[in-house]
Design a protein around this motif. Structure first.
Motif, PDB file in Angstrom:
ATOM      1  N   GLU A 699      13.150 105.426 -52.699  1.00  0.00           N
ATOM      2  CA  GLU A 699      14.103 105.174 -53.771  1.00  0.00           C
ATOM      3  C   GLU A 699      13.448 104.364 -54.878  1.00  0.00           C
ATOM      4  N   SER A 700      13.781 104.677 -56.103  1.00  0.00           N
ATOM      5  CA  SER A 700      13.226 103.933 -57.228  1.00  0.00           C
ATOM      6  C   SER A 700      13.753 102.498 -57.205  1.00  0.00           C
ATOM      7  N   GLU A 701      12.889 101.557 -57.571  1.00  0.00           N
ATOM      8  CA  GLU A 701      13.275 100.151 -57.546  1.00  0.00           C
ATOM      9  C   GLU A 701      14.419  99.869 -58.518  1.00  0.00           C
ATOM     10  N   ASP A 702      14.378 100.534 -59.646  1.00  0.00           N
ATOM     11  CA  ASP A 702      15.423 100.315 -60.641  1.00  0.00           C
ATOM     12  C   ASP A 702      16.787 100.734 -60.106  1.00  0.00           C
ATOM     13  N   MET A 703      16.831 101.892 -59.435  1.00  0.00           N
ATOM     14  CA  MET A 703      18.102 102.368 -58.901  1.00  0.00           C
ATOM     15  C   MET A 703      18.603 101.465 -57.780  1.00  0.00           C
ATOM     16  N   ALA A 704      17.695 101.023 -56.922  1.00  0.00           N
ATOM     17  CA  ALA A 704      18.096 100.129 -55.830  1.00  0.00           C
ATOM     18  C   ALA A 704      18.651  98.816 -56.379  1.00  0.00           C
ATOM     19  N   GLN A 705      18.020  98.279 -57.421  1.00  0.00           N
ATOM     20  CA  GLN A 705      18.496  97.031 -58.009  1.00  0.00           C
ATOM     21  C   GLN A 705      19.863  97.213 -58.651  1.00  0.00           C
ATOM     22  N   ARG A 706      20.050  98.317 -59.359  1.00  0.00           N
ATOM     23  CA  ARG A 706      21.347  98.552 -60.001  1.00  0.00           C
ATOM     24  C   ARG A 706      22.451  98.754 -58.971  1.00  0.00           C
ATOM     25  N   ARG A 707      22.119  99.413 -57.856  1.00  0.00           N
ATOM     26  CA  ARG A 707      23.134  99.588 -56.824  1.00  0.00           C
ATOM     27  C   ARG A 707      23.507  98.245 -56.205  1.00  0.00           C
ATOM     28  N   THR A 708      22.508  97.383 -55.997  1.00  0.00           N
ATOM     29  CA  THR A 708      22.789  96.056 -55.442  1.00  0.00           C
ATOM     30  C   THR A 708      23.659  95.243 -56.396  1.00  0.00           C
ATOM     31  N   GLU A 709      23.329  95.279 -57.686  1.00  0.00           N
ATOM     32  CA  GLU A 709      24.132  94.539 -58.663  1.00  0.00           C
ATOM     33  C   GLU A 709      25.553  95.079 -58.729  1.00  0.00           C
ATOM     34  N   ALA A 710      25.685  96.402 -58.692  1.00  0.00           N
ATOM     35  CA  ALA A 710      27.027  96.989 -58.734  1.00  0.00           C
ATOM     36  C   ALA A 710      27.825  96.616 -57.482  1.00  0.00           C
ATOM     37  N   ALA A 711      27.144  96.594 -56.318  1.00  0.00           N
ATOM     38  CA  ALA A 711      27.834  96.230 -55.075  1.00  0.00           C
ATOM     39  C   ALA A 711      28.288  94.768 -55.113  1.00  0.00           C
ATOM     40  N   ASP A 712      27.425  93.876 -55.623  1.00  0.00           N
ATOM     41  CA  ASP A 712      27.802  92.462 -55.718  1.00  0.00           C
ATOM     42  C   ASP A 712      28.975  92.259 -56.678  1.00  0.00           C
ATOM     43  N   MET A 713      28.919  92.961 -57.808  1.00  0.00           N
ATOM     44  CA  MET A 713      30.010  92.821 -58.770  1.00  0.00           C
ATOM     45  C   MET A 713      31.319  93.375 -58.208  1.00  0.00           C
ATOM     46  N   LEU A 714      31.225  94.467 -57.469  1.00  0.00           N
ATOM     47  CA  LEU A 714      32.432  95.040 -56.873  1.00  0.00           C
ATOM     48  C   LEU A 714      33.035  94.077 -55.851  1.00  0.00           C
ATOM     49  N   LYS A 715      32.196  93.422 -55.051  1.00  0.00           N
ATOM     50  CA  LYS A 715      32.700  92.438 -54.091  1.00  0.00           C
ATOM     51  C   LYS A 715      33.380  91.274 -54.830  1.00  0.00           C
ATOM     52  N   ALA A 716      32.748  90.815 -55.922  1.00  0.00           N
ATOM     53  CA  ALA A 716      33.336  89.712 -56.680  1.00  0.00           C
ATOM     54  C   ALA A 716      34.690  90.107 -57.265  1.00  0.00           C
ATOM     55  N   LEU A 717      34.778  91.331 -57.798  1.00  0.00           N
ATOM     56  CA  LEU A 717      36.044  91.788 -58.372  1.00  0.00           C
ATOM     57  C   LEU A 717      37.120  91.946 -57.303  1.00  0.00           C
ATOM     58  N   GLN A 718      36.734  92.446 -56.142  1.00  0.00           N
ATOM     59  CA  GLN A 718      37.701  92.577 -55.053  1.00  0.00           C
ATOM     60  C   GLN A 718      38.177  91.211 -54.572  1.00  0.00           C
ATOM     61  N   LYS A 719      37.257  90.266 -54.496  1.00  0.00           N
ATOM     62  CA  LYS A 719      37.645  88.918 -54.089  1.00  0.00           C
ATOM     63  C   LYS A 719      38.537  88.280 -55.140  1.00  0.00           C
ATOM     64  N   ALA A 720      38.208  88.500 -56.419  1.00  0.00           N
ATOM     65  CA  ALA A 720      39.048  87.969 -57.493  1.00  0.00           C
ATOM     66  C   ALA A 720      40.436  88.583 -57.456  1.00  0.00           C
ATOM     67  N   SER A 721      40.507  89.854 -57.135  1.00  0.00           N
ATOM     68  CA  SER A 721      41.816  90.504 -57.025  1.00  0.00           C
ATOM     69  C   SER A 721      42.630  89.897 -55.890  1.00  0.00           C
ATOM     70  N   GLN A 722      41.954  89.556 -54.778  1.00  0.00           N
ATOM     71  CA  GLN A 722      42.660  88.906 -53.662  1.00  0.00           C
ATOM     72  C   GLN A 722      43.150  87.515 -54.053  1.00  0.00           C
ATOM     73  N   VAL A 723      42.317  86.789 -54.818  1.00  0.00           N
ATOM     74  CA  VAL A 723      42.711  85.439 -55.238  1.00  0.00           C
ATOM     75  C   VAL A 723      43.955  85.488 -56.106  1.00  0.00           C
ATOM     76  N   ILE A 724      43.991  86.417 -57.048  1.00  0.00           N
ATOM     77  CA  ILE A 724      45.158  86.529 -57.926  1.00  0.00           C
ATOM     78  C   ILE A 724      46.368  87.035 -57.153  1.00  0.00           C
TER      79      ILE A 724
END
Length: 733
Positions: A699-724
């Protein structure tokens, strides 16, 4: 409603962990000129000395300060939970010494019970990013203060507004600070705390000026007037605090700061607040209850809670929309590869299916900007190739002299009574051969389009391939190689189609026979028409009938009887040739009068290389006689050429129609359909190998990094949704 500010603080923590700035959370932004008392106001709200102090620009990075109010019981629980020994800056701490402590985001879970250590950490972290000079940075420092003596607030301390660079400050320090301040106060969910010193004119306040740029109505601006005790003798701030000078919708609050002498003597903030209250009671007794640090803290808490209440519905919607977007983005990146065999086979199969669907016009992603795939191939067949063939002139590159020369060459040494068929066949093959080049060009265009389909599928249809650049390159190479192998076969077939037409000139073709019959009738009708018009064209009173019935000019002497007979016989067989005209024989002048004048350029003149009849004993060298450029054709020659040209045109149109129909069929069979049928088997045979699995699915390093960033942001948004989601509707009112 007190629960709203901790919710925003939790959301701030959630999004800070991923380093994202996509959510504009409600917060209070402190703006003021350098040394206007911003840091003193913040320390008064905290109740402790936590900020670096000194001359010049001290705050060089944004400080996001979260004040968390905790009860005494919570303090005891936290003290018990953190009762382990740890050493900080050479000092040994046991649990939390006291009921107040701080935590930095960049030091994770490390606890700072000593506020002197907090100030030192702020200085160290500032120098780590900005260096030891006086430059600034937009990267914030996150500090959270837990205390039973504070109200729940989220504050942002920014560098003070300055005009002139000092020391080693960059030349554009004013622009940098201004852009940094605008970045925070442009957030529509922020409350602007505009700090102005009381010993300056309110009309010259830089903080109010920059606040009005983003908040012209003043709906989210609160003014704070500092240093009330430093005003000139005989003046007061009554008009300013009452809003008579510059009205501010959220209000104007006056405070008294600690002097530099008080700070140097370690005067406690609690003592400074007590002295502030005494000063307000003495100087402004009617306004004492609506000014001061404690009133400012309560006002900010109230404003922030109401502001959060107003922003919360939009905040919920924003979080849900972003969560859906990042979920879709993460899905497009795909999951990490577990079974490489299945993944490789799936990607190969999907690419082959999308390639074929693009040709068939059933692909999921339809191009709207231009023709693509099968539609473009159809356009090449029926528009590009069809129009090119129709633009080919059946008689292009063929002159009347060429036709006449071919007729003469086909007669051999004897004059022909009829037009020879060999000349027609020779000339029509020459014209049909011209159809081969556009036919081969059609194959080339279809091959280029099928090559473009590869890129189309990679970009739009199978984005998973972008994760694996080596697999993508390998698939492109296999498909390109397959197309390259089919190109010579298709070209050979198209070449054979033209060769087949050249191999046998079918003069018995039904369409050709009908054309010949119609053409012969037209020619006969034209010949009869010319015969009827002949008497009017040649007046009889100006011509003589020579022997054999030939008309002679009145200015020319009649030919001898023998010469006239020879001329008549020659004329009955189609007239003289160009060589006979130039032969210099004794009867050439009379023959020219029968319609065989030599045409040089655009004028008709008698080409007479011999000034007189050859004298006896002098031989004429015919090789020295120049060949005429062109000449006027006799009636029979003109008729023969016309017959051949019409036959060529008729047969050429038949062949062109056949080629226009058969070439697209050949291209579809030998190139397009063959590639469609063999593509998947070719990909599997070339790529589905155990030895290639690990290399192809890197896998290309760029794609792996973007997937990791997207996964982290999705977790943060889901957690924020739970907080609200934990907030009850009753908390909003």
């Amino acid at each position: 409603m007190e629960a709203l500010i901790p919710v925003i603080n939790k959301l701030q923590e959630v999004f800070n962990t991923v380093g994202a700035d996509i959510m504009q959370l409600p917060q209070i932004v402190v703006v003021g000129t350098q040394s206007s008392g911003k840091s003193s106001v913040l320390e008064s709200l905290v109740g402790r000395d936590i900020l670096p102090r000194g001359t010049g620009i001290v705050t060089r990075r944004p400080l996001i300060l979260q004040l968390v109010h905790i009860d005494s019981e919570d303090c005891r629980k936290t003290t018990i939970e953190n009762a382990s020994n740890y050493k900080t800056n050479g000092r040994l701490y046991r649990g939390i010494d006291g009921d107040e402590w701080g935590k930095f985001l960049h030091t994770k879970n490390k606890i700072y019970p000593d506020f002197e250590e907090i100030r030192h950490e702020i200085e160290t972290e500032t120098e780590r990013i900005t260096g030891s000079n006086k430059g600034i940075s937009a990267e914030p420092i996150h500090l959270k203060i837990f205390s039973p003596h504070v109200v729940n607030l989220t504050l942002v301390d920014l560098p003070g507004i300055t005009k002139v660079p000092v020391g080693d400050q960059p030349k554009d320090i004013e622009i940098q600070i201004r852009e940094l301040i605008l970045k925070y106060i442009s957030n529509p969910n922020s409350i602007i705390l505009a700090v102005t010193a009381a010993n300056t004119d309110m009309a010259t306040s830089e903080s109010l000026k920059i606040a009005r740029e983003v908040d012209p109505d003043g709906r989210r601006t609160l003014a704070v007037v500092t240093k009330l005790d430093l005003m000139d003798a005989g003046t007061d701030a009554m008009d300013v605090l009452m809003g008579r000078v510059i009205p501010v919708k959220l209000g104007i609050v006056g405070v008294v700061n600690r002097s530099q002498l008080d700070i140097s003597h370690k005067k406690l903030v609690s003592d400074a607040i007590r002295d502030e209250y005494a000063f307000l009671q003495k100087k402004y007794p009617s306004l004492a209850n609506r000014n001061g640090t404690k009133y400012l803290a309560r006002t900010l808490n109230r404003l922030l809670m109401h502001h959060i209440r107003d922003c919360l519905p939009e905040l919920k919607t924003r979080i849900n929309v972003l969560a859906a977007q990042y979920q879709a983005l993460l899905n497009s990146y795909g999951e990490p590869v577990d079974d490489k065999n299945a993944t490789l086979l799936q990607l190969i199969t999907k690419f082959a299916a999308e390639y074929c669907n693009t040709i068939e016009g059933t692909a999921k992603y339809i191009e709207t900007a231009e023709l693509c795939g099968g539609a473009r191939i159809c356009y090449i067949f029926h528009e590009t190739f069809g129009r090119t063939l129709e633009s080919v002139d059946p008689l292009g590159g063929l002159t009347t002299i060429d036709v006449l020369t071919a007729i003469r060459n086909a007669t051999g040494p004897r004059p022909a009574l009829f037009v020879p068929e060999v000349s027609f066949e020779l000339l029509v093959k020459r014209q049909v051969k011209r159809l081969e080049e556009p036919s081969l060009r059609c194959v080339e265009l279809v091959h280029e389009e099928m090559q473009r389909i590869i890129q189309h599928c990679s970009n739009y249809s199978t984005q998973e391939l972008l994760r694996f650049p080596k697999l993508h390159d390998a698939i492109v190479e296999v498909v390109t190689s397959l197309l390259r192998k089919r190109l010579p076969v298709t070209n050979e077939m198209v070449h054979n189609l033209v060769a087949i037409e050249l191999a046998y000139i079918n003069t018995k073709h039904p369409d050709f026979a009908d054309a010949c019959g119609l053409m012969n009738n037209n020619i006969e009708e034209q010949r009869r028409s010319r015969m009827r018009d002949l008497p009017s064209a040649v007046p009889r009173d100006k011509s003589h009938k020579g022997p054999g019935g030939h008309s002679l000019s009145t200015t020319e002497p009649p030919l001898p009887e023998g010469e006239a007979a020879k001329a008549a016989a020659s004329s009955s067989q189609g007239g003289l040739t160009g060589e006979q005209v130039d032969s210099g024989m004794g009867n050439w002048r009379g023959m020219l009068k029968r319609g065989e004048d030599v045409v040089v350029g655009e004028r008709t003149s008698v080409h007479n290389p011999l000034t007189a009849s050859p004298q006896k004993g002098h031989a004429v060298n015919l090789l020295d006689v120049p060949v005429p450029v062109s000449r006027k054709l006799s009636a029979r020659e003109q008729r023969d050429c016309e017959v051949i040209e019409r036959l060529i045109k008729s047969y050429f149109l038949i062949v062109r129609k056949n080629i226009q129909d058969s070439v697209p069929k050949a291209v579809m069979h030998f190139l397009v359909n063959h590639v469609k049928d063999c593509l998947q088997s070719e990909l599997v045979g070339q790529l589905y190998k155990t030895a290639l699995l690990d290399d192809l699915l890197i896998e290309s390093e760029d794609m792996a990094q973007r997937r990791t960033e997207a996964a982290d942001m999705l977790k943060a948004l889901q957690k924020a949704s739970q907080v609200i989601a934990e907030i009850r509707e009753t908390h909003l009112w």
